[in-house]
Write a protein that holds these residues in place. Structure first.
Motif, mmCIF file in Angstrom:
data_model
loop_
_atom_site.group_PDB
_atom_site.id
_atom_site.type_symbol
_atom_site.label_atom_id
_atom_site.label_comp_id
_atom_site.label_asym_id
_atom_site.label_seq_id
_atom_site.Cartn_x
_atom_site.Cartn_y
_atom_site.Cartn_z
ATOM 1 N N LYS A 134 19.683 -4.969 -39.460
ATOM 2 C CA LYS A 134 21.088 -5.380 -38.635
ATOM 3 C C LYS A 134 21.104 -5.038 -37.423
ATOM 4 O O LYS A 134 22.274 -4.789 -36.825
ATOM 5 C CB LYS A 134 22.145 -4.838 -39.545
ATOM 6 C CG LYS A 134 22.274 -5.046 -41.127
ATOM 7 C CD LYS A 134 23.758 -4.725 -41.495
ATOM 8 C CE LYS A 134 23.751 -4.499 -43.026
ATOM 9 N NZ LYS A 134 24.773 -3.542 -43.660
ATOM 10 N N ARG A 135 20.052 -4.892 -36.544
ATOM 11 C CA ARG A 135 20.077 -4.823 -35.009
ATOM 12 C C ARG A 135 19.193 -5.839 -34.566
ATOM 13 O O ARG A 135 18.281 -6.344 -34.936
ATOM 14 C CB ARG A 135 19.316 -3.325 -35.089
ATOM 15 C CG ARG A 135 20.046 -2.143 -35.406
ATOM 16 C CD ARG A 135 21.214 -1.853 -34.866
ATOM 17 N NE ARG A 135 21.829 -0.703 -35.112
ATOM 18 C CZ ARG A 135 22.690 -0.716 -36.234
ATOM 19 N NH1 ARG A 135 22.826 -1.652 -37.047
ATOM 20 N NH2 ARG A 135 23.326 0.698 -36.551
ATOM 21 N N ILE A 136 19.685 -6.525 -33.421
ATOM 22 C CA ILE A 136 19.044 -7.223 -32.506
ATOM 23 C C ILE A 136 18.906 -6.666 -31.078
ATOM 24 O O ILE A 136 20.133 -6.452 -30.670
ATOM 25 C CB ILE A 136 19.865 -8.744 -32.525
ATOM 26 C CG1 ILE A 136 20.063 -9.296 -33.871
ATOM 27 C CG2 ILE A 136 19.047 -9.696 -31.493
ATOM 28 C CD1 ILE A 136 20.832 -10.433 -34.034
ATOM 29 N N LYS A 137 17.789 -6.531 -30.743
ATOM 30 C CA LYS A 137 17.592 -5.815 -29.327
ATOM 31 C C LYS A 137 16.996 -6.730 -28.308
ATOM 32 O O LYS A 137 15.998 -7.762 -28.529
ATOM 33 C CB LYS A 137 16.606 -4.850 -29.501
ATOM 34 C CG LYS A 137 17.076 -3.636 -30.113
ATOM 35 C CD LYS A 137 16.233 -2.577 -30.191
ATOM 36 C CE LYS A 137 16.797 -1.069 -30.897
ATOM 37 N NZ LYS A 137 15.782 -0.159 -30.833
ATOM 38 N N ILE A 138 17.846 -7.109 -27.339
ATOM 39 C CA ILE A 138 17.426 -7.875 -26.142
ATOM 40 C C ILE A 138 17.030 -7.234 -24.791
ATOM 41 O O ILE A 138 17.790 -6.202 -24.365
ATOM 42 C CB ILE A 138 18.620 -8.970 -25.773
ATOM 43 C CG1 ILE A 138 18.732 -9.789 -27.119
ATOM 44 C CG2 ILE A 138 18.360 -9.769 -24.421
ATOM 45 C CD1 ILE A 138 19.885 -10.771 -27.094
ATOM 46 N N LYS A 139 15.941 -7.192 -24.349
ATOM 47 C CA LYS A 139 15.610 -6.784 -22.976
ATOM 48 C C LYS A 139 15.843 -7.789 -21.782
ATOM 49 O O LYS A 139 15.752 -8.911 -21.644
ATOM 50 C CB LYS A 139 14.239 -6.839 -22.873
ATOM 51 C CG LYS A 139 13.520 -5.783 -21.675
ATOM 52 C CD LYS A 139 12.111 -5.463 -21.808
ATOM 53 C CE LYS A 139 11.146 -6.744 -21.270
ATOM 54 N NZ LYS A 139 9.833 -6.006 -21.436
ATOM 55 N N LEU A 140 16.951 -7.139 -21.016
ATOM 56 C CA LEU A 140 17.361 -7.923 -19.942
ATOM 57 C C LEU A 140 16.665 -7.372 -18.198
ATOM 58 O O LEU A 140 16.700 -6.135 -18.242
ATOM 59 C CB LEU A 140 18.774 -7.713 -19.498
ATOM 60 C CG LEU A 140 19.903 -8.284 -21.007
ATOM 61 C CD1 LEU A 140 21.228 -7.848 -20.503
ATOM 62 C CD2 LEU A 140 19.470 -9.612 -21.256
ATOM 63 N N THR A 141 16.540 -8.264 -17.625
ATOM 64 C CA THR A 141 16.004 -7.949 -16.121
ATOM 65 C C THR A 141 17.204 -8.443 -15.167
ATOM 66 O O THR A 141 17.468 -9.642 -15.181
ATOM 67 C CB THR A 141 14.876 -8.356 -15.756
ATOM 68 O OG1 THR A 141 13.868 -8.298 -16.965
ATOM 69 C CG2 THR A 141 14.282 -7.956 -14.629
ATOM 70 N N ILE A 142 17.941 -7.599 -14.326
ATOM 71 C CA ILE A 142 18.898 -8.004 -13.537
ATOM 72 C C ILE A 142 18.680 -7.478 -11.997
ATOM 73 O O ILE A 142 18.070 -6.554 -11.884
ATOM 74 C CB ILE A 142 20.206 -7.413 -14.038
ATOM 75 C CG1 ILE A 142 20.246 -5.946 -14.112
ATOM 76 C CG2 ILE A 142 20.592 -8.098 -15.320
ATOM 77 C CD1 ILE A 142 21.753 -5.160 -14.634
ATOM 78 N N GLN A 143 19.446 -8.342 -11.309
ATOM 79 C CA GLN A 143 19.160 -7.785 -9.738
ATOM 80 C C GLN A 143 20.542 -7.664 -9.073
ATOM 81 O O GLN A 143 21.633 -8.551 -9.709
ATOM 82 C CB GLN A 143 18.560 -8.769 -9.096
ATOM 83 C CG GLN A 143 17.041 -8.909 -8.936
ATOM 84 C CD GLN A 143 16.377 -10.026 -8.282
ATOM 85 O OE1 GLN A 143 17.119 -10.655 -7.595
ATOM 86 N NE2 GLN A 143 14.875 -10.054 -7.991
ATOM 87 N N LYS A 144 20.659 -6.723 -8.114
ATOM 88 C CA LYS A 144 22.097 -6.582 -7.547
ATOM 89 C C LYS A 144 21.671 -5.894 -6.087
ATOM 90 O O LYS A 144 20.894 -5.279 -6.113
ATOM 91 C CB LYS A 144 22.888 -5.715 -8.128
ATOM 92 C CG LYS A 144 24.324 -5.493 -7.751
ATOM 93 C CD LYS A 144 25.285 -4.656 -8.657
ATOM 94 C CE LYS A 144 26.849 -4.414 -8.026
ATOM 95 N NZ LYS A 144 27.452 -3.762 -8.877
ATOM 96 N N GLU A 145 22.584 -6.530 -5.256
ATOM 97 C CA GLU A 145 22.607 -6.073 -3.718
ATOM 98 C C GLU A 145 23.293 -4.622 -3.763
ATOM 99 O O GLU A 145 24.638 -4.526 -4.063
ATOM 100 C CB GLU A 145 23.205 -6.967 -2.958
ATOM 101 C CG GLU A 145 22.865 -6.944 -1.511
ATOM 102 C CD GLU A 145 23.414 -8.021 -0.660
ATOM 103 O OE1 GLU A 145 24.329 -7.637 0.188
ATOM 104 O OE2 GLU A 145 23.043 -9.182 -0.838
ATOM 105 N N VAL A 146 22.818 -3.652 -3.104
ATOM 106 C CA VAL A 146 23.190 -2.243 -2.924
ATOM 107 C C VAL A 146 23.092 -1.999 -1.545
ATOM 108 O O VAL A 146 22.213 -2.130 -0.921
ATOM 109 C CB VAL A 146 22.672 -1.218 -3.964
ATOM 110 C CG1 VAL A 146 22.975 -1.643 -5.388
ATOM 111 C CG2 VAL A 146 21.003 -1.162 -3.770
#
Length: 491
Positions: free
Chosen positions: A95-107
């Motif tokens: 009952k678990r779905i895992k998703i790997k996300l890659t994100i970018q942000k200007e800091v």
């Protein structure tokens, strides 16, 4: 090169003057994005909830499921840029779905930071509205109530075969048989309307529609109705004797008022037993000039033919309509088999001249000794009312059943209060199919492999039969897989 302003490690110059490790301790770009989210799943129909109210079918690790999960995060990811997303393997029952996300942000002064993190989706069970309705036994949105006010169900048996042939029963949720008709339940009004249109094309009938308000949302102005379609089939069956109104008889080509119904398809087929004149009455004409059956099949009596004269050149009156070329007109003297010890004989004309010989048994209706209450018949000149109307030749039923090497399909339906007479009426219908080629054109007849017809010279009483050419082989799943079907194969 320059030194990191926090830990002093030499680094290539960047707008923040900090190394990546220090920058990560200062700034978390995944902040505000939830790391655990709930998705709702219906166990009955195996669909996922796509807010606000739609349910979609998605396979595990499919693009559709990924899109559904990312939509849950959409509102919290407005300030970051999504670079990549993919599933991580989890146990299917966890009952678990895992998703790997890659994100970018200007800091900090324009430096762009990229980060990889995992979001866990917890699957929670929730029943969808459709399954809820089925469980609550309140699943239908429309019902088609088919009714016929007759003692005999011949028209219903014919209708059942047409529905099976055109596969119209497939999208009905439930089919219920009650004593004077059948109810078809549907999940949508469109399916019910399609059924009503089909009935109006195949049997003479009239319909009424009504709807009941179930619920109403004043905010979105939506209404939830349950529709009822009431379909009434004309109360005339094959082999019924009817008395037409004078006006209708005249409009059908100056026919005699007392007629026999030889078939009910999309129209009522009538024949005048004294002249062989035939006519068809459609539903609209019937409801304008209604007529009733004068006798039910149980009132038919058995007669024996004592004498028979074929009438060759019958002169028709002015304005006469079409005559049947499939029947032969004859004058016969008949005697009831129950009155063989008396000398009482009856004289009548019949359309069965091509089938009858002296000594044959024939079923007919005795007008001379019956009390009939019918508005059109009561107003007729008594001299124009025949003593006896012969309906059909009588054959030995048990022999016919033994010899029958075919069968029909049946619709799966709920039955309540079944009559003991139903089996007899069904046999009547099967005999009608054997006798009437035009009727069986619209019916799928299957060869009955379980029955081996036994032929003998003494058995042949001339009863009509269905040829093998007209039968279909019944396909079963076992044949396709080579299970039971393997026995049928020969070298």
């Amino acid at each position: 090169e320059c030194l990191c302003c926090t830990c002093g490690v030499p680094i290539p110059p960047n707008p923040a003057n900090m190394c990546v490790a220090c920058l990560r301790t200062q700034v978390d770009i995944s902040e505000g994005i939830p790391k655990q989210v709930t998705v709702h799943f219906c166990k009955q129909c195996e669909r996922y909830l796509q807010p606000p109210a739609s349910w979609v079918q998605c396979a595990l690790e499919s693009r559709e499921l990924l899109a559904l999960c990312l939509k849950k995060l959409k509102s919290s990811m407005t300030k970051v840029r999504l670079i990549d997303a993919g599933f991580l393997w989890t146990e299917p029952h966890s009952k678990r779905i895992k998703i790997k996300l890659t994100i970018q942000k200007e800091v900090m002064n324009g430096a762009i930071l990229q980060q990889v993190f995992v979001v866990e989706f917890v699957v929670q069970y929730q029943m969808c509205d459709d399954c809820h309705r089925v469980e609550a036994k309140d699943f239908w949105k429309a019902v088609v109530q088919v009714r016929q006010k007759t003692v005999h169900k011949k028209t219903f048996y014919y209708l059942e075969q047409l529905i099976l042939k055109h596969k119209l029963h497939q999208n009905s949720l439930n089919i219920k048989e009650i004593h004077d008709g059948i109810d078809f339940y549907y999940g949508s009004k469109q399916h019910a309307q399609k059924m009503v249109d089909f009935l109006q094309c195949t049997v003479p009938c009239r319909s009424k529609t009504s709807q009941r308000l179930i619920s109403h949302d004043i905010h979105s102005n939506t209404y939830n109705y349950k529709s009822t379609f009431s379909v009434e089939i004309v109360p005339v069956c094959k082999d019924n004797v009817v008395c037409l109104s004078p006006r209708l008889a005249q409009s059908l080509g100056n026919m005699g008022q007392v007629c026999v119904c030889v078939r009910v398809t999309s129209t009522i087929h009538l024949i005048d037993p004294s002249t062989l004149q035939v006519a068809e009455v459609d539903g609209n004409t019937y409801w304008r000039y209604p007529f009733n059956s004068l006798c039910n099949p149980r009132q038919l009596e058995e007669f024996i033919v004592m004498d028979l004269d074929i009438i060759r050149d019958q002169k028709l009156g002015a304005g006469a309509g079409v005559r049947s070329n499939k029947h032969t007109l004859a004058e016969v003297w008949v005697q009831k088999t129950s009155e063989m010890d008396t000398s009482q004989q009856y004289h009548c004309r019949t359309f069965l001249g091509h089938l009858l010989n002296i000594g044959d048994l024939v079923l007919g209706f005795d007008f001379a000794n019956s009390n009939i209450n019918d508005e059109h018949l009561n107003k007729m000149n008594p001299h124009h009312v025949p003593d006896v109307v012969l309906i059909k030749k009588s054959y030995d039923r048990s022999r016919r059943v033994k010899r029958r090497n075919w069968k029909l399909q049946e619709m799966a339906r709920d039955r309540e209060g079944m009559d003991t007479d139903d089996e007899r009426q069904y046999q009547d219908f099967l005999e009608d199919l054997e006798e009437d080629e035009a009727l069986r054109k619209n019916v799928n007849i299957y060869r009955d492999a379980s029955k081996i017809p036994v032929e003998s010279d003494t058995d042949d009483d001339g009863a009509p039969r269905i040829s093998l050419m007209e039968m279909m082989e019944e396909l079963s799943l076992a044949d396709a897989t080579g299970g039971e079907g393997a026995d049928m194969m020969t070298d």
